[in-house]
Design an enzyme around this catalytic site. Sequence first.
Site: not given
Ligand code: URA
Length: 431
Positions: A161, A168, A183, A187
């Site tokens: 990520d 991204r 994403s 996490k």
């Molecule tokens: N927060 C994140 O951690 N990832 C995303 O893709 C968008 C907001």
Amino acid sequence: MRAVDIIIKKRDKFELSQSEIDYFIQAYTRGEITDYQASAWAMAVLLNGMTDRETTNLTLSMANSGQVLDLSDIVNVVVDKHSTGGVGDKTTMAVLPIVAACGLKCGKMSGRGLGFSGGTLDKLESIPGYNVNLTTEEFKKQLREIGIVLTGQSLDLAPADGKLYALRDVTGTVQSIPLIASSIMSKKIAAGATAIVLDVKVGLGAFMQTLDEARKLAETMTSIGELAGRKVKTMLSDMNQPLGIAVGNILEVKEALQTLRGGGPADFREHCLVACTDMLILGDRAAQPDEARAMVEQVIHNGTALEKFRQLVIAQGGDASFVDQPEKFTNANFIETVFAPHSGYLSQVHARLIGEASVDLGAGRAKKSDPIDHSVGFEILHKVGEYIQAGEPLFVVHANEPGKQKRAVEAALEAHSFSTSPVQHLPLFYN
Ligand code: URA
């Protein structure tokens, strides 16, 4: 397997298998798949979507691309919170110290700015010396000792990520429900969270523009959480106009500090109170919202929330004198107050335009390697529904270059719309 075949399959709207997703994510993490291939793949996902099964597989693959923390020896219920991203969203910097001061140990992995939306790590790095790159051992030690950690993704948690997020940001592939959901949830899972408060933003300055999309994102993340055995509580919050007054890194740190001192803008303060309440209930520190609210108000009032923030800054190598004397932060070279061009009710303060203008000032990145200018940004002084007299201060621009200052003034003026008839205030939350 070849990366190009997986890209083509997604381009042609087919469902990717678990092994294809796993291959792509693990090979990208190892550097065997290039950024340009990952960009093409992310764009295909953005355009063609993913099934819930693909999104869950993507989440688990990203979570397993590095270490998965087990914090059960330190905290009973590991509560985390995450926002889907917005403009002026400095909630984490206020909420984490508050709940930690209420006795809920909280370690959080935050992100950098993404597109027009600011990131907690960039904001924290405004504090001289603050280290956002802790090792797993440092993370655990700090969580055990002071009950609060606010760091980045370098500790080998969900490294897939970490890489994709940065990619991204600069390839127009942020706004995708499967990419955002995976994403965030990867996490949270990798960081050992057992209960998660998800702040899903909706509106002009959010990645989800409509309530339907925001609800879908909330549902997707909830079902990923359930499949992975995590408790999830979602809140849907308005992001049509910026949250609070400050937009920009140093300005937002200062506003979080004001809030921890018992001040701060009313909307931001209330937003934080609700997020803290949800976290304290999920973390079994309070049984009822009223009880949680009273705890929050007490730790703000008696200074222990601010003290937690100070402890956090010291533990992560930051200069705590900036916490005590926020006036020490560097000001931008040009600070210009812009006045209302005419009288009327504010009918729009377009959060995305403000966010984009803030990136243009240097508060965010246009490409991965861009440095952040911590001192620039805006103070947006009014909310939708307020009556403004011509000539009243409308917003303040903080800029370091005259050309950018001029563009920022024009963009922020365009972001403000007026109506001659009364306009409803925007809600903070939606059901
Ligand atoms: N927060 C994140 O951690 N990832 C995303 O893709 C968008 C907001």
